[in-house]
Design an enzyme around this catalytic site. Sequence first.
Site, mmCIF file in Angstrom:
data_model
loop_
_atom_site.group_PDB
_atom_site.id
_atom_site.type_symbol
_atom_site.label_atom_id
_atom_site.label_comp_id
_atom_site.label_asym_id
_atom_site.label_seq_id
_atom_site.Cartn_x
_atom_site.Cartn_y
_atom_site.Cartn_z
ATOM 1 N N PHE A 1 40.988 0.291 20.406
ATOM 2 C CA PHE A 1 41.502 1.067 21.546
ATOM 3 C C PHE A 1 40.314 1.757 22.397
ATOM 4 O O PHE A 1 40.072 1.551 23.630
ATOM 5 C CB PHE A 1 42.326 2.053 21.045
ATOM 6 N N TYR B 1 37.319 -8.680 25.698
ATOM 7 C CA TYR B 1 35.798 -9.249 26.065
ATOM 8 C C TYR B 1 35.549 -10.074 24.862
ATOM 9 O O TYR B 1 34.619 -9.814 24.006
ATOM 10 C CB TYR B 1 34.926 -8.026 26.131
ATOM 11 N N SER C 1 37.903 -9.393 20.244
ATOM 12 C CA SER C 1 38.145 -8.564 21.430
ATOM 13 C C SER C 1 39.225 -9.214 22.143
ATOM 14 O O SER C 1 38.609 -10.239 22.952
ATOM 15 C CB SER C 1 36.969 -8.220 22.068
ATOM 16 N N VAL D 1 42.308 8.662 26.664
ATOM 17 C CA VAL D 1 41.340 7.503 26.495
ATOM 18 C C VAL D 1 40.463 7.365 27.728
ATOM 19 O O VAL D 1 39.197 7.250 27.272
ATOM 20 C CB VAL D 1 41.943 6.012 26.034
ATOM 21 N N GLY D 2 40.838 7.335 28.957
ATOM 22 C CA GLY D 2 39.810 7.278 29.825
ATOM 23 C C GLY D 2 38.858 8.239 30.089
ATOM 24 O O GLY D 2 37.700 8.147 30.315
ATOM 25 N N LYS E 1 35.024 11.310 7.149
ATOM 26 C CA LYS E 1 34.520 11.544 8.505
ATOM 27 C C LYS E 1 33.269 12.483 8.378
ATOM 28 O O LYS E 1 32.022 12.356 8.801
ATOM 29 C CB LYS E 1 35.215 11.779 9.553
ATOM 30 N N TYR F 1 40.783 10.815 5.148
ATOM 31 C CA TYR F 1 40.122 10.479 6.411
ATOM 32 C C TYR F 1 39.208 11.846 6.874
ATOM 33 O O TYR F 1 38.138 11.262 7.429
ATOM 34 C CB TYR F 1 41.092 10.345 7.419
#
Length: 324
Positions: A14, A41, A38, A201-202, A138, A134
């Site tokens: 994502f 892409y 992908s 996300v942008g 991390k 998680y």
Amino acid sequence: MSNKNIAVIGGSGFIGTQLVERLLAAGHTINIIDKADSKTYPQLRIAGDVRSVDDLVRTCEGCDVIYNLAAEHKDDVRPLSLYDDVNVQGARNVCLAAEKLGIDEIIFTSTVAIYGFSEQELDEEADNNYINDYGRTKYEAEQVYLEWAAKGNSRLLRIIRPTAVFGKTNRGNVYNLIKQLGKKHFVMVGDGTNRKSIAYVGNISACLEFMLSFQGKKVEIFNYADKPDLQMNELVLLVREVFGYGSNLPVQIPKWVIYPIATLCDIAAIVLNKSFPVSRVRVRKFQSNSQFSTERLFAAGFKPSYDLKEALRQTIRTEFNLPC
């Protein structure tokens, strides 16, 4: 900034897909390294697994920079050892590959889950207080990268700790929350005055791209969240207005009413070996503050491209086929 050859591990995902789009637009050459194809892409994707040093050496050869976005992060990962295999051993493998190939720049997406719960806004100096595998793995991966960076004067390390991310096609925590809030007869737990940090996300992909040109210390760690943080009441109203339910808050019930039900669901989940939509952790997450300071990042010169509320509205309309 000169064009670079860049390996994006987890680039089929994502955030990775959004990042690759930005890097290509800036003129960089990209290798997407991922177990999964992908969809956007396919011609750039090279099959590779972060759990294999040989895969990483083969797929990262000729690159100047490695982004590692690969992670096991879902609540229902089985076996649990996958958290360690992908997140921690994967970090070791990335560092080994970088050493073998002479790559001196790594950009790693960690998570605010390393902090655990807190009623205070947390900056990058806050103690780790993870509550699950998680967050633990991390945090341990961060230590692996920090050790790698300390071994070479020319090595650059950028660690980004995003909060919960939302956007088109994502089915993570924010999407699931929106889905619940969008139910006509949704019942709210608590008074809704707690605040939540979330990220579009942008904007997070723009932040990751920004790290390529950022001239800071050899090791930099940044939280990422879009500001201002929304009160839960604000988020509920925004979602329900987009769904067409008007501007009234739903029925609110105190935590002490729902918590015993959540406890029973947790017991049933253990006995029946299945998950339920209500759990004590989810109730706590809904009611708690989760705020993360981004002062360090914004002071470094990063400016998000998208307004948080408008990004939420557009995402909700797209994902739930609602009119503008």
